[in-house]
Each structure stands twice: as C-alpha cells, then as structure tokens.
Design a protein around this motif. Structure first.
Motif, mmCIF file in Angstrom:
data_model
loop_
_atom_site.group_PDB
_atom_site.id
_atom_site.type_symbol
_atom_site.label_atom_id
_atom_site.label_comp_id
_atom_site.label_asym_id
_atom_site.label_seq_id
_atom_site.Cartn_x
_atom_site.Cartn_y
_atom_site.Cartn_z
ATOM 1 N N ILE A 139 0.835 -1.289 -0.103
ATOM 2 C CA ILE A 139 -0.005 0.232 -0.085
ATOM 3 C C ILE A 139 0.850 1.309 -0.072
ATOM 4 C CG2 ILE A 139 -0.185 -0.002 2.607
ATOM 5 C CD1 ILE A 139 -2.859 1.200 0.064
ATOM 6 N N PHE A 140 1.964 1.137 0.537
ATOM 7 C CA PHE A 140 2.914 2.522 0.560
ATOM 8 C C PHE A 140 3.433 2.767 -0.799
ATOM 9 C CE2 PHE A 140 3.731 1.042 5.324
ATOM 10 C CZ PHE A 140 2.700 2.003 5.738
ATOM 11 N N ASP A 141 3.820 1.763 -1.455
ATOM 12 C CA ASP A 141 4.185 2.072 -2.865
ATOM 13 C C ASP A 141 2.957 2.655 -3.632
ATOM 14 O OD1 ASP A 141 6.919 0.901 -3.461
ATOM 15 O OD2 ASP A 141 6.092 -0.783 -2.189
ATOM 16 N N TYR A 142 1.860 1.926 -3.411
ATOM 17 C CA TYR A 142 0.679 2.394 -4.231
ATOM 18 C C TYR A 142 0.498 3.880 -3.908
ATOM 19 C CZ TYR A 142 -4.481 3.434 -5.134
ATOM 20 O OH TYR A 142 -5.436 3.912 -5.535
ATOM 21 N N LEU A 143 0.490 4.404 -2.668
ATOM 22 C CA LEU A 143 0.117 5.707 -2.364
ATOM 23 C C LEU A 143 1.439 6.656 -2.799
ATOM 24 C CD1 LEU A 143 -1.121 5.229 1.424
ATOM 25 C CD2 LEU A 143 -2.311 6.141 -0.386
ATOM 26 N N ALA A 144 2.432 6.003 -2.779
ATOM 27 C CA ALA A 144 3.453 7.138 -3.376
ATOM 28 C C ALA A 144 3.404 7.329 -4.677
ATOM 29 C CB ALA A 144 4.965 6.313 -3.078
ATOM 30 N N ILE A 145 3.343 6.262 -5.545
ATOM 31 C CA ILE A 145 2.991 6.469 -6.965
ATOM 32 C C ILE A 145 1.765 7.419 -6.986
ATOM 33 C CG2 ILE A 145 2.325 5.577 -9.166
ATOM 34 C CD1 ILE A 145 3.854 2.981 -8.157
ATOM 35 N N TRP A 146 0.788 7.427 -6.545
ATOM 36 C CA TRP A 146 -0.517 8.299 -6.448
ATOM 37 C C TRP A 146 0.058 9.702 -6.039
ATOM 38 C CZ3 TRP A 146 -2.670 11.335 -2.616
ATOM 39 C CH2 TRP A 146 -3.811 11.830 -2.855
ATOM 40 N N ALA A 147 0.847 9.766 -4.987
ATOM 41 C CA ALA A 147 1.100 11.242 -4.649
ATOM 42 C C ALA A 147 2.099 11.916 -5.746
ATOM 43 C CB ALA A 147 1.955 11.244 -3.269
ATOM 44 N N ALA A 148 3.036 10.913 -6.379
ATOM 45 C CA ALA A 148 3.792 11.311 -7.445
ATOM 46 C C ALA A 148 2.952 11.907 -8.516
ATOM 47 C CB ALA A 148 4.945 10.421 -7.535
ATOM 48 N N LYS A 149 2.034 11.208 -8.988
ATOM 49 C CA LYS A 149 1.337 11.468 -10.005
ATOM 50 C C LYS A 149 0.278 12.793 -9.874
ATOM 51 C CE LYS A 149 0.597 6.974 -12.521
ATOM 52 N NZ LYS A 149 -0.157 6.236 -13.048
ATOM 53 N N LYS A 150 -0.274 12.754 -8.561
ATOM 54 C CA LYS A 150 -1.138 13.924 -8.251
ATOM 55 C C LYS A 150 -0.408 15.111 -8.662
ATOM 56 C CE LYS A 150 -5.301 12.770 -7.312
ATOM 57 N NZ LYS A 150 -6.564 13.495 -8.144
ATOM 58 N N SER A 151 1.070 15.238 -7.764
ATOM 59 C CA SER A 151 1.802 16.284 -7.927
ATOM 60 C C SER A 151 2.644 16.666 -9.123
ATOM 61 C CB SER A 151 2.700 16.283 -6.663
ATOM 62 O OG SER A 151 3.706 15.317 -6.996
ATOM 63 N N ARG A 152 2.587 15.579 -9.909
ATOM 64 C CA ARG A 152 3.091 15.445 -11.227
ATOM 65 C C ARG A 152 4.652 15.661 -11.031
ATOM 66 N NH1 ARG A 152 -0.032 15.327 -15.629
ATOM 67 N NH2 ARG A 152 -2.148 15.933 -15.408
ATOM 68 N N GLY A 153 5.103 15.369 -10.061
ATOM 69 C CA GLY A 153 6.588 15.356 -9.736
ATOM 70 C C GLY A 153 7.139 16.501 -9.539
ATOM 71 N N LYS A 154 6.347 17.739 -9.373
ATOM 72 C CA LYS A 154 6.794 19.044 -9.006
ATOM 73 C C LYS A 154 7.258 18.969 -7.614
ATOM 74 C CE LYS A 154 6.333 20.706 -13.118
ATOM 75 N NZ LYS A 154 5.562 21.984 -13.295
ATOM 76 N N PRO A 155 8.404 19.325 -7.107
ATOM 77 C CA PRO A 155 8.901 19.334 -5.781
ATOM 78 C C PRO A 155 8.039 20.073 -4.800
ATOM 79 C CG PRO A 155 10.658 19.433 -6.913
ATOM 80 C CD PRO A 155 9.559 19.564 -7.963
ATOM 81 N N TYR A 156 7.628 21.101 -4.811
ATOM 82 C CA TYR A 156 7.037 22.064 -4.033
ATOM 83 C C TYR A 156 5.569 21.295 -4.035
ATOM 84 C CZ TYR A 156 4.770 25.718 -1.581
ATOM 85 O OH TYR A 156 3.759 26.618 -0.807
ATOM 86 N N ARG A 157 4.981 21.339 -4.990
ATOM 87 C CA ARG A 157 3.566 20.495 -5.030
ATOM 88 C C ARG A 157 3.388 19.242 -4.241
ATOM 89 N NH1 ARG A 157 0.731 20.335 -10.814
ATOM 90 N NH2 ARG A 157 1.809 22.624 -10.865
ATOM 91 N N LEU A 158 4.484 18.509 -4.479
ATOM 92 C CA LEU A 158 4.517 17.318 -3.997
ATOM 93 C C LEU A 158 4.588 17.515 -2.286
ATOM 94 C CD1 LEU A 158 4.628 14.054 -3.610
ATOM 95 C CD2 LEU A 158 7.315 14.492 -3.826
ATOM 96 N N MET A 159 5.548 18.295 -1.776
ATOM 97 C CA MET A 159 5.598 18.722 -0.354
ATOM 98 C C MET A 159 4.255 19.141 0.337
ATOM 99 S SD MET A 159 8.295 21.111 1.561
ATOM 100 C CE MET A 159 9.739 19.937 1.208
ATOM 101 N N VAL A 160 3.787 19.998 -0.402
ATOM 102 C CA VAL A 160 2.425 20.558 0.103
ATOM 103 C C VAL A 160 1.359 19.404 0.099
ATOM 104 C CG1 VAL A 160 0.471 22.044 -0.624
ATOM 105 C CG2 VAL A 160 2.692 22.745 -0.769
ATOM 106 N N LEU A 161 1.299 18.551 -0.622
ATOM 107 C CA LEU A 161 0.495 17.554 -0.786
ATOM 108 C C LEU A 161 0.819 16.599 0.380
ATOM 109 C CD1 LEU A 161 -1.752 15.734 -2.044
ATOM 110 C CD2 LEU A 161 0.226 14.691 -3.320
ATOM 111 N N LEU A 162 1.907 16.122 0.804
ATOM 112 C CA LEU A 162 2.198 15.337 1.736
ATOM 113 C C LEU A 162 2.020 16.095 3.180
ATOM 114 C CD1 LEU A 162 5.654 13.972 0.615
ATOM 115 C CD2 LEU A 162 3.311 12.773 0.895
ATOM 116 N N MET A 163 2.126 17.286 3.142
ATOM 117 C CA MET A 163 2.000 18.135 4.292
ATOM 118 C C MET A 163 0.559 18.184 4.743
ATOM 119 S SD MET A 163 4.844 21.255 4.598
ATOM 120 C CE MET A 163 4.097 22.018 3.158
#
Length: 428
Positions: free
Chosen positions: A77-101
């Motif tokens: 499940i952690f791999d699943y959520l990681a790929i989902w988060a990367a896709k949602k943020s389109r790999g943009k670092p700041y966008r990814l950080m905001v999503l995780l926060m």
C-alpha cells in the motif's frame, strides 16, 4: 547539589546528541546510568512513576504502531500511495511537499502525531526514492506540519491529553480555542516552506516521466491482506478517537490492534518484528530517565515556579511566560514529561486567576507553547525522533542540526503568531 549534577549530566548528554560525536542511543544510556549512579532518579520507581520515570504509554504506543505499520507494509500500500502522490503532484517538488504536508496535517488532529508520521513517512521515503530526490526535506516538513496540526485537538498531541485531563478541558474546547490558530499557522507554514526548503527542490523530468507511466494498482501485492489490515486499522483509529469516552489508553488500543493485525495477517512474527525501530524505543527510554533526573531533583519545577513568580499577578505576562517559556524549554526537553511536570504549577497559577476566561487563557498559552516547542529541536517531540529513525533506516539520514535549523525557525514563527492570538482573543 543534586540538581546541579543532574543539570550538568543532561547538558553534557544534550551536547553529544546535538554534535553527534557519539551515537545518540549510547549517549542517553550512559546519561541515564549516570543519573542512577548519583542517585538522581527515584530508584526503582523510575520504571513505574508517571511523572518521574519512563512513560511506558509512549513506548507501547510506538511499539504497537510500529508492528501495525510493519504488517501493512507487506501489502504494497505504501508503494501505491507513493505513486499516487507523485502523479497527483506531477513530480513538482513543492507541490509534492504541500500534498504530503496536507495529508499529515489533516490526519494529525485525529490520530496522534506519532502515529501519523509512522503512516506517512514510509510513503514519503518510497515516493522520493521513485523520483530520485532527497527525502530529508519532505520528512522534516511533515514532522513540522504534524506537530502544528496535532495541536488542534485533545488527542492530536500527547501534551494536549495531559493538559486536558488536568484542566478538565474537552475535545470541543480544544476545537474552539486551538483549531482556529492552528489553521492560520499551518497556512503560513505552507507558504513559508516555499522559501524555507527552496534549495532542496529538485525536478528530474526523466524520473517523473517513468513514475507517471506506472500503474499504482499493480503495487498492491496482497489485496485480501490489505482489506483485513485496513479494517483493523480503522478500529484502531476509532479507538484513538474514543479513548476519552471509553477510558482506554491509546497505548492499549495500539497494542491490541498490533496483536489483532499479526493474527489476521498470518505473517511470520520475526518478519514483522524486524520492522520495529528498536533503537528509537531504547532512545526514548534513556531520554525519559534523563528527564526524570531533572524532575526528581526539582530542576524543571524550579525553573517553572521562578518564571511564574517573576510575573506576579500580571496574568498577560504569566500567559506570555507560559507560552514562550514552554516553547523554549519544550525544545530541549521532550514535551511529554515537561508538560506532566509543569501542569501542577500551571494549575496553581490558574487557581489565582481573577476569572475563568483568564484561567483558561493560561492553559491555552501553556498548550500552544508546549505543542509548537516540539518543533524546536530533533529531540523535542516523539514524532521528531520517530521520523529521524525511519529516515536513517531507509538510508536518508537526518542529522540533529539538519532538522533543528528548520525547526527553530518554524518554532519562532508559530510561537509569535500564537502569542499575538492569545493577546487578541483573551486579553485585548
């Protein structure tokens, strides 16, 4: 004399933890042994005393959640959520950080912040590995967000549970008084991270393209086990939320949940126990004994009483002292034993308040300072230590100063905003 010796041992140990000249687990064990040899702890009571010893509730909460996370990890499940988060943020670092926060901050008020970090940190490590970017900035940002978000409710941060029990404050009281300022501070923090971590944002188009091509559903390796785990986890979260109604300590909820999780998973127990962060648990035990020496010899109580005596009957000054003092002291001592020690001192001050609103303002100032002070250094809060342990285990080492240089800035910013809030709402 005993207080001076206890303080010297603590300061020397803290120096070695901060400089990382010696492994921090060795440092706290040696310091704890020194406290015992010099008779600075309450003897065998250090294993049983709630206020002057090892807080086994924290240890067993961590152990239970580590086992639960260890079992869940086997499902993918952690791999699943990681790929989902990367896709949602389109790999943009700041966008990814905001999503995780955001995920962390939304979960922290309803789970305690240690549990939240234990669930989010593994996802963060995986997504950063997938994108070939350093995980340290993202983990640090999540911990800071967790300590801020957890301040919003009675169950979000362990110090709040202690304060709520001592002051007779309810879950609703925390929502009304703490949640508004937490939302404001978190919003400011999200904007501030753009500047704070600006040198850490890296974008690798090739890695992002390869991750975007992945199908996250394929990451789930055992659907049936995942369903069973999520059902158990759901009951554990429900138990955390209802602990004040059911009068069942969260540590017991975590241990029962861990036992049921192992039972339904049918996994080899030795496999599961390999996922437990044993050095982190030992570090906490040693740290609790170190702080017990300061408590037993009266160091922390003396500091608190001195600060309160200085302000006299000026209750706004008392609130300011509690807020700023708790933020400073909470940054150097684990905020759980600190709050347990200072709560009776604050209760005595509240009894002298001219009206209930002023009395409550003192409790809220105390809670805000203790909660936000948890971001001050790498050892100031349980979530910090847990995140650093997870990072080290996965090859993304976070040094004491790497965490602290960000934590101090965020603590100062959030404490000043909280001070302004206390003044405007309760004393203006």
């Amino acid at each position: 004399m005993s207080a001076v010796i206890a303080l010297v041992i603590f300061v020397v140990a803290f120096f070695f933890i901060a400089t990382e000249k010696v492994d921090k687990v060795k440092v706290v064990l040696i310091a704890a042994a020194a406290m015992a040899v010099f008779g600075l702890i309450p003897g065998a009571e250090v294993f049983f005393s709630e206020h002057e010893g090892i807080d086994w509730r924290v240890i067993f909460l961590l152990l239970g959640m580590m086992i639960i996370v260890g079992v869940i990890k086997q499902t993918g499940i952690f791999d699943y959520l990681a790929i989902w988060a990367a896709k949602k943020s389109r790999g943009k670092p700041y966008r990814l950080m905001v999503l995780l926060m955001l995920i962390t901050a939304v979960a922290s008020p309803f789970l305690d912040n240690v549990t939240t970090i234990m669930l989010v940190a593994p996802v963060t490590v995986v997504v950063c590995n997938r994108l070939h970017i350093p995980a340290q900035p993202y983990l640090i940002a999540e911990v800071l967000a967790s300590n801020i978000g957890g301040a919003a409710t009675l169950i979000g941060d362990p110090p709040n549970i202690i304060i709520g029990s001592r002051a007779g404050l309810t879950f609703g009281d925390f929502l009304v008084h703490m949640a508004p300022i937490v939302v404001v501070i978190f919003a400011v923090f999200v904007l501030f991270t753009r500047v704070l971590f600006r040198k850490s944002f890296r974008y690798n188009p090739e890695r992002v393209a390869s991750v975007m091509a992945l199908q996250e559903r394929r990451a789930i390796t055992d659907v049936r086990l995942l369903v069973r785990c999520l059902i158990v986890l759901g009951f554990v979260v429900l138990g955390f939320g209802l602990h004040s109604v059911l009068h069942i300590d969260p540590s017991l909820v975590a241990l029962v949940g861990a036992g049921v999780m192992v039972l339904v998973s049918k996994l080899d127990i030795s496999e599961v126990l390999e996922e437990v962060e044993w050095p982190t648990l030992v570090f906490f035990m040693g740290l609790f004994v170190m702080v017990a020496g300061l408590v037993h010899t009266g160091v922390i109580g003396t500091i608190g009483e001195w600060a309160i005596n200085v302000v006299g009957d000026n209750f706004f000054a008392a609130a300011t002292s509690l807020l700023l003092g708790s933020a400073v002291l909470g940054a150097f001592f684990d905020n759980i034993p600190y709050v347990a020690t200072m709560a009776p001192v604050v209760e005595g001050l509240v009894a002298e308040a001219p009206d209930p609103q002023t009395g409550q303002a003192l409790w809220w100032a105390f809670a805000l300072g203790a909660d936000f002070g948890g971001n001050g250094t790498a050892v100031a809060a349980s979530a910090n230590v847990v995140a650093i342990g997870i990072a080290a285990r996965n090859g993304h080492r976070i040094s004491f100063w790497q965490f602290t240089k960000y934590g101090i800035v965020v603590t100062i910013l959030s404490t000043l905003i909280a001070w302004l809030y206390v003044w405007l709402r309760y004393f203006m």
